[in-house]
Design an enzyme around this catalytic site. Sequence first.
Site, PDB file in Angstrom:
ATOM      1  N   GLY A   1       0.809  -1.198   0.000  1.00  0.00           N
ATOM      2  CA  GLY A   1       0.000   0.000   0.000  1.00  0.00           C
ATOM      3  C   GLY A   1       0.849   1.256   0.000  1.00  0.00           C
ATOM      4  O   GLY A   1       0.433   2.290  -0.500  1.00  0.00           O
ATOM      5  N   PHE A   2       2.069   1.180   0.522  1.00  0.00           N
ATOM      6  CA  PHE A   2       2.925   2.352   0.660  1.00  0.00           C
ATOM      7  C   PHE A   2       3.592   2.729  -0.657  1.00  0.00           C
ATOM      8  O   PHE A   2       4.113   3.811  -0.801  1.00  0.00           O
ATOM      9  CB  PHE A   2       4.006   2.098   1.703  1.00  0.00           C
ATOM     10  CG  PHE A   2       4.838   0.900   1.373  1.00  0.00           C
ATOM     11  CD1 PHE A   2       5.907   1.013   0.498  1.00  0.00           C
ATOM     12  CD2 PHE A   2       4.531  -0.341   1.904  1.00  0.00           C
ATOM     13  CE1 PHE A   2       6.651  -0.095   0.161  1.00  0.00           C
ATOM     14  CE2 PHE A   2       5.281  -1.442   1.575  1.00  0.00           C
ATOM     15  CZ  PHE A   2       6.342  -1.329   0.703  1.00  0.00           C
TER      16      PHE A   2
ATOM     17  N   ASP B   1       4.421   1.405  13.627  1.00  0.00           N
ATOM     18  CA  ASP B   1       4.087   0.348  12.658  1.00  0.00           C
ATOM     19  C   ASP B   1       5.178  -0.716  12.626  1.00  0.00           C
ATOM     20  O   ASP B   1       5.634  -1.124  11.574  1.00  0.00           O
ATOM     21  CB  ASP B   1       3.863   0.955  11.271  1.00  0.00           C
ATOM     22  CG  ASP B   1       3.101  -0.010  10.349  1.00  0.00           C
ATOM     23  OD1 ASP B   1       2.531  -0.991  10.871  1.00  0.00           O
ATOM     24  OD2 ASP B   1       3.085   0.205   9.137  1.00  0.00           O
TER      25      ASP B   1
END
Length: 889
Positions: free
Chosen positions: A574-575, A692
């Site tokens: 997603g990054f 994270d």
Amino acid sequence: MVRKKRHRRLIVFLLFFLLCFRPIQCRSATSSEDVDAMSDLSLSLSGLPSSWKPGSDPCSWDGVTCSAGRVTDINLVSRGVSGSLPPSLSSLSALTSLNLQHNRLSGPLPLLPNLSSLQSISLEDNAFDSIPDSFFAGLLGLQSITLDGLPLAPWNLTRDLASAAGLAEFSAANSSLYGPLPDFLGSLPSLSILRLSYNHLSGTLPPSFAGSGLQQLFLNSQQSPDKLSGRIDVIGAMPQLTVFWIQTNAFTGPIPDLSNLTSLESFNARDNALTGVVPASLTASLTLKNVSLSNNVLQGSFPQFASKSVAVDIDKGNQFCRPAPGPCDPRVTVLLDIAAGFGYPALLAKSWKGDQPCGANWLGVTCDAQGNAIVLNFANQHFGGEISPVFSNLTSLRQLILSSNDLSGSIPGSLTQLPQLQLLDVTNNSLSGKVPAFGTSVTLKLDGNPKLGDDSGSGGGSSPFSKSTPSSSALIAGLILAMAVAMAVVIACSVGFYYRRRKLEEKSKHILTDTQSYKIGLNGLNCNSESIAPISTDSLNQYSVEAQSMHISIQSLRTATGNFSKANILGSGGFGVVYKGNHNGTVIAVKRNGYDLMGNKGNEEFKAEIEVLRKVKHKNLVALVGFSNEDRERLLVYEYMAGGTLTERLFKWQDTGEPPLNWNQRLVIALDVARAIEYLHSFAQESYIHRDLKPSNILLDKDLRAKVSDFGLVKLAADNQKSMQTRLAGTFGYLAPEYATTGRVSTKVDVYAFGVILMELITGRKVLDETQDPEDIHLVAFFRRKFSQEKDKFLTEMMDQTLELDEEAKQSWAEVGDLAWHSTTREPHQRPDMSHAVNRLAPLVDQWRPTNYVDEDDDEPSMSLTERMERWQCKDTTFTTYTFDSTLK
Ligand SMILES: *[C@@H]1O[C@H](CO)[C@@H](O)[C@H](O)[C@H]1NC(C)=O
Ligand SMILES: *[C@@H]1O[C@H](CO)[C@@H](O)[C@H](O)[C@H]1NC(C)=O
Ligand SMILES: *[C@@H]1O[C@H](CO)[C@@H](O)[C@H](O)[C@H]1NC(C)=O
Ligand SMILES: *[C@@H]1O[C@H](CO)[C@@H](O)[C@H](O)[C@H]1NC(C)=O
Ligand SMILES: *[C@@H]1O[C@H](CO)[C@@H](O)[C@H](O)[C@H]1NC(C)=O
Ligand SMILES: *[C@@H]1O[C@H](CO)[C@@H](O)[C@H](O)[C@H]1NC(C)=O
Ligand SMILES: *[C@@H]1O[C@H](CO)[C@@H](O)[C@H](O)[C@H]1NC(C)=O
């Protein structure tokens, strides 16, 4: 059972070797299941790019991104594609994003059960005709979904969606959604955008919206007969709200106090039935850009907004006392205050027109010839709320009739000050509290209020007696609070004592007291310059010069990565995508933020990441060597880590042909990670929180020494703040419970995630394992339940079967298990500090130190943490130089 699975793995592993002569070749081959599913997809669609040839390697297709031989992203935005999605799409189990918006896709949406890595689904503006009831079941990793403008058959939001704890954006405008707004929506910890305009929703705003992190709420223009209705008080408790659109619905009641909404920008409640005075908290807002309130029944003086730049639409169809700004008649002001006590009933809002309460037929108001209100009669109007003390300002009042309503609270003592009062009729309500002492000239009608006269009533009121009721209850509350604090202190002390004792028992070398200062500063360091290796080669020289400014041109990064060629992709998610590159002879990793979920968010994270990375330097943190932000591209350049991620080495070793990590290697990795986080937590005057931490953010070098990466989520905590509230960021499974539910982040959030990683290291199991029974899917719950069992059973059930440990190693294994257990305690204050984790792991590494393992930090065990940190920082320069040096080819 577990053993069986291991055998199966071994067979798969052997087959793998037998089938492929060179494991290297297999590593890059695309999974056959993905090849089949993608072939199926390409046969079901038409108008596809020419590279979509069924049977060929889908990783080479236009719009398809792969990682480690698995399809991770499908992107066919605005390609004019038609056809329908086959059910086999659900076998793409590594898929993280599916972007098919703005096409002509039709037919039903397929079920995508168990695609727990899917983070983003964008399907808006297509012609899909139905959505399965359990569409959201098992989509645990979902962060964003957009279904706007799909001509779906009527559907409802089901509870399945409640398990997507990371869901940040849910958008399904104009998509035939029916039913109420379910309460779980407000409890989704990450939800910030909810767009459900132009549907057929009915019912009220759910109470769970209070305290939620929602920032943008679009609920306008419901097509159902009843539309959305009820009061909007809950938004007063939604501090993050920036956009609130509810136009063309049937909401009632007043606009609540919005003083806690410090970033409100757009407020659109046009075409509803809102009543009451527009609150000063809305008109005074300086963040407001756009407000639309026409066609309601708003009352009071015409609002004047403090901000000059706000676009206002308010002048049509309201009930303001005058058509232009300016104060209302004082009698109107008092009457509106009285109406406020009843919650601004619609009946009064409709009847009380203009600025003249006498002679204009205002409901319930009777005046004398001089224009003084002498009778207020609100009998039998179903009014709720309370009797306002402001009644006492109508000094001309003779009769006050409030019978047969639903009024609660007490009779305000101020009513006794009305000099002309003859009659007070409150029969048949739900009043409580003491009746104030009225003069003998007043006739009181109090029947039909069972709780009236009973001083245990909860009512407020303002008589001297009833005033003492809240203050004594405040006293009791205070006592309870004091007791709670005392208990918390006792618990905290005993926990502290427990850890202190544990530390002593371990004969720990570095005992830290709570008062010891961890302050270190990069500037005040006494680094010995001799420890910095001389810069020798030309290319390194050039590199260092460039690294000083940190900015690297996008052109040189294009050159370094072969124009971001697919062959150089190291990983994606997603990054964005990470590419391997060769920059003037130095091997680098380039992170390219391709997919931007929320516009500014990516940019802010980018700036945050650079800021943090420039400041923090540690041998166990992946070093930033540069960045580029030209051409709207945001690129970060890191040192290259040859050993890949911990995820690959821990969970996918079969795919890579490497042996599983042995116990020593795992211990060293755990200690490396603990040290990196300890450093972040005690950096200078500030404390950084990673937020994270997870195995895919832990990178390994060629000697399997670990470095922590991905600082986009690090947040600065002021020194005096132990915890603070933030937007939720992180990964499902590793989120500490208090963070997931309240968004409050502290260093203990990282301790929790570290505990989860320890569990993964010792069990070899992923944090979320859908192959297990439902109650065992989440490793933390499973581990903590088993931990309470007898030790032998725990050892045999939880130990990674690839580990072969002797008795002594088993001891060390159990010790790490104990640390994992403490680190994942539900209460953050009961979790140890990261320095405690370092102190417990260091002796174990010592004990299991392989002969070729050199830990340069333990050669002077008497050093304090501060000293050790200074040394790390000094050495860091050496270390970095060494890394670049060694990679020059
Ligand atoms: C809603 O979607 C339909 C097609 O499904 C479209 O015709 C209509 O214009 C859309 N309405 C709005 C308000 O966007
Ligand atoms: C679900 O949707 C249907 C329309 O398909 C609607 O009639 C019904 O009220 C909804 N039920 C619930 C519980 O939301
Ligand atoms: C605003 O927030 C504060 C602190 O959370 C709270 O005490 C107060 O009641 C809130 N005000 C409103 C109007 O909700
Ligand atoms: C204000 O919001 C309305 C929709 O609610 C929009 O149509 C209008 O363009 C906005 N005006 C400004 C100045 O942003
Ligand atoms: C009612 O009277 C009190 C005391 O005279 C005054 O402070 C208050 O502003 C008045 N309220 C209204 C709504 O006029
Ligand atoms: C109060 O309620 C009782 C019982 O419902 C009824 O008989 C009586 O008329 C009511 N009184 C008034 C003043 O409405
Ligand atoms: C989802 O996963 C569970 C557990 O692994 C499995 O039993 C089930 O069949 C899967 N569902 C589908 C539709 O693949």
